[in-house]
Design an enzyme around this catalytic site. Structure first.
Site, PDB file in Angstrom:
ATOM      1  CG  ASP A 194      -2.288   0.597   0.921  1.00  0.00           C
ATOM      2  OD1 ASP A 194      -2.342   1.826   0.775  1.00  0.00           O
ATOM      3  OD2 ASP A 194      -3.278  -0.139   0.845  1.00  0.00           O
ATOM      4  CG  HIS A 235      -5.643   2.976   1.479  1.00  0.00           C
ATOM      5  ND1 HIS A 235      -5.248   1.831   0.827  1.00  0.00           N
ATOM      6  CD2 HIS A 235      -6.979   3.053   1.310  1.00  0.00           C
ATOM      7  CE1 HIS A 235      -6.298   1.252   0.278  1.00  0.00           C
ATOM      8  NE2 HIS A 235      -7.361   1.971   0.544  1.00  0.00           N
ATOM      9  CB  SER A 410      -9.826  -0.177   0.853  1.00  0.00           C
ATOM     10  OG  SER A 410      -9.234   0.277  -0.313  1.00  0.00           O
TER      11      SER A 410
END
Length: 652
Positions: A194, A235, A410
């Protein structure tokens, strides 16, 4: 090893017959598959060229010699590609990160070096995070709870749903049943590929695996996220907390596998992605990393058809064949956030048979509005709450904070990675295919439903219930761990080219075109398939509007899979699909012998024209019966249903 980053803490072939092979994959198979994927990548957008080059040397060399070759040509060597002894990643700092034209002068410099066999400049492409949200909560939002003492556990309805936030009771991952068996993820490492992981976060630090981590965006061992005012790079940290946030430390919430390790692979934070960055990320430390979790992919705009390139495909194939000391790495992929206007079978990562594609549901059982549907999805986990759109997944955040608003597929993929980590602790000898079989056999329909009533639950030819949105249902950690403890590895996997239709046929304007392939599933050969796992339809077609083409595959046992749905945003009239491998998991366990039917039609408000040029049917599965040596304790379990179907078939 210190956890601190220094600046933070002080093939080309016209036939597919080479696809007939036995695991492990051989070089010919890899080249054929890679060529198919490469041919199909979208080409309508202007190309972008980066300052990275793939360089192949004429002879094997260590890193010091590669450094010298790079230096004398004005480049720097960023390291070997996938541990190769003659392929290296060179970069030229004087070149911009992105330019519209290939640098011929730099190509000439490299190709004129007597030690270099060939060099190619890396094309840049977009990869987007799935489910990013700017909403966040700080320490002032913490409230105390007694079970366990992590303050956000009460908000983690996907771990224990008692009806909070308008949810449906017991609609969760059933992790407490796994924890009650003494399984918490020990000795398993999940890598979060990520934008970085805040490994200094107090809820992650104890479970951080520094040896398995790396930053491929900055080329150093410290995958710390680059902080921005909009929290865009939160994230990866959020995903990491879902897997391995520590339990009973009074901070944020609890990870699904709270005693497992998490590694950070920072690879999304640069202007453009390249094949070499993706490949090195997915091939990083395959014997230290058990599970790779990816919550990103091609742009979810409903018109992109894209997937892994050459080196990335090689990395994934090597991972499933050689990773985890030969048991195979598990690649978990978020199915996509393009909503009903997109189809995840057009995403070559999520639709790969070597990855486990995970969709999401919200806390009352509905699909989320951003969920894509496709026949390649294997199972589902959770994302948002239903009544309150700001109620998402509670997890760790940047600056040592916590959030309750992580969302999208996600959020779903790392939850699945956590469940798989529990299964791997319960049985460390599980192969990558065993994990897929366990997912099929233990996932539950529960209360999952399509809010728009487009996709119902159906039963395939051996009695397995599936849904076009949710795959085989929501992962059940307790059931998966219990079955994993008893599991006998499935028989070897074979790959059979079942047949092809190579005629150029027009797609009718007002009705369907049907194509049939009759197959004996390679009976009597070395690649005989009697029990399906994945089935691929490799298709070449063009039309005046690609987004209006829909495709259905009907198995000999009557299972109907929509392998391509209408995509209203896809206006393509030039590229179409070229040898694109549409995949379905819906015929899992079925007998593949008989007539397979492909239905091609337009779903359009205006007349369209098109041609299908090629359809090749690929069967992937086992010759021997799976599950036959597993004990059955519940007659109504999926395992019992499938075993009975197989036994009845063998009697006849």
């Amino acid at each position: 090893m210190s956890f601190c980053r220094p600046n933070i803490c002080a093939i080309s072939t016209s036939r597919l017959d080479k696809w007939l092979f036995v695991r492990p994959l051989n070089a010919a198979i890899i080249l054929v598959l890679i060529s198919i994927i490469e041919i199909t990548l979208i080409q309508s957008s202007p190309e972008v060229f980066t300052n990275s080059f793939l360089v192949r040397l004429k002879r094997d060399a260590d890193k010091h010699i590669a450094h010298q070759i790079a230096k004398r040509n004005g480049f720097i060597n960023l390291g070997a590609v996938l541990g190769s002894s003659n392929e290296f990643h060179f970069m030229h700092r004087a070149l911009p990160h992105a330019r519209s034209k290939r640098s011929l002068s730099h190509h000439r410099i490299l190709k004129s070096d007597p030690s270099i066999q060939f060099a190619t400049q890396q094309i840049g492409f977009r990869r987007t995070k799935r489910g990013y949200t700017k909403l966040r909560l700080g320490p002032e939002d913490l409230s105390l709870n007694n079970e366990p003492n992590d303050p956000y556990f009460q908000f983690q309805w996907y771990l224990k749903n008692v009806g909070q936030n308008g949810g449906k009771k017991r609609l969760d991952l059933n992790v407490e049943a796994a924890w009650a068996q003494g399984i918490t993820g020990k000795n398993v490492t999940t890598a979060i590929m990520d934008d970085g992981v805040d490994y200094m976060h107090l809820d992650i630090r104890e479970n951080y695996n520094a040896r398995a981590s790396y930053d491929f965006s900055s080329n150093d061992p410290y995958p710390y996220p680059r902080y921005t005012d909009d929290w865009f790079n939160s994230h990866g940290t959020r995903c990491a907390g879902e897997v391995a946030a520590k339990r009973d430390n009074g901070i944020c919430g609890v990870g699904v596998a709270y005693d497992s390790k998490v590694a950070g692979i920072r690879m999304l934070d640069q202007p453009y992605m390249t094949d070499l960055i993706e490949a090195n990320s997915m091939g990083h430390e395959p014997d230290l990393i058990d599970i790779y979790s990816a919550s990103w992919g091609p742009t979810d705009d409903g018109k992109t058809v894209d997937g892994p390139r050459n080196a990335t495909m090689r990395a994934i194939v090597r991972g499933v064949n050689e990773g985890r000391r030969g048991l195979g790495n598990i690649y978990v992929w978020a199915s996509g956030d393009g909503g009903e206007d997109d189809d995840c079978n057009c995403d070559g990562y999520a639709a790969s048979m070597w990855t486990i594609s995970i969709n999401s549901a919200i806390n009352d059982g509905q699909n989320a509005h951003y969920d894509e549907s496709c026949s390649s999805t294997l199972a589902s986990t959770f994302s948002n709450g239903a009544k309150d759109p700001h109620t998402g997944v509670a997890t760790t955040d940047l600056y040592g904070k916590c959030t309750k608003t992580h969302s999208g597929t996600s959020a779903a993929a790392p939850e699945a990675a956590g469940v798989f980590a529990l299964a791997l602790e319960a049985n460390p000898n599980l192969t990558w295919r065993d994990v897929q079989h366990l997912s099929v056999l233990t996932s539950k329909r529960n209360s999952l439903y399509d809010s728009k009533r487009r996709f119902n639950w159906n039963m395939n030819g051996v009695g397995l219930e599936f849904n076009h949105l949710f795959g085989y249902g929501v992962l059940d950690a307790g059931a998966m761990v219990a079955l994993a403890k008893l599991w006998k590895s499935v028989p070897p996997r074979f790959h059979c080219e079942a047949g092809s239709v190579n005629k150029v046929l027009p797609i009718p304007t007002n009705h369907s075109l049907y194509l049939d392939i009759s197959t004996n599933a390679c009976t009597g050969s070395d690649t005989e398939v009697n029990y399906n796992e994945h089935v691929q339809s490799v298709i070449t077609l063009n039309s005046t509007r690609r987004g209006d083409v829909t495709l259905y595959l009907i198995s000999p046992m009557g299972t109907r899979s929509m392998i391509l749905s209408r995509r209203p945003n896809d206006d393509d009239r030039h590229d179409g699909f070229t040898k694109w491998p549409f995949m379905t998991t819906h015929t899992w366990g079925e007998n593949p012998r008989g007539v397979w039917r492909l239905e091609v039609r337009f779903d359009s408000e205006s007349p369209q024209m098109g041609f299908i040029k090629e359809w090749t049917l690929m069967l992937h599965g086992t010759k021997e019966q799976p599950y036959k040596d597993l004990p059955v304790s519940d007659r109504n379990s999926k395992l019992a249903i499938v075993k009975k179907a197989h036994e009845d078939r063998n009697k006849h």
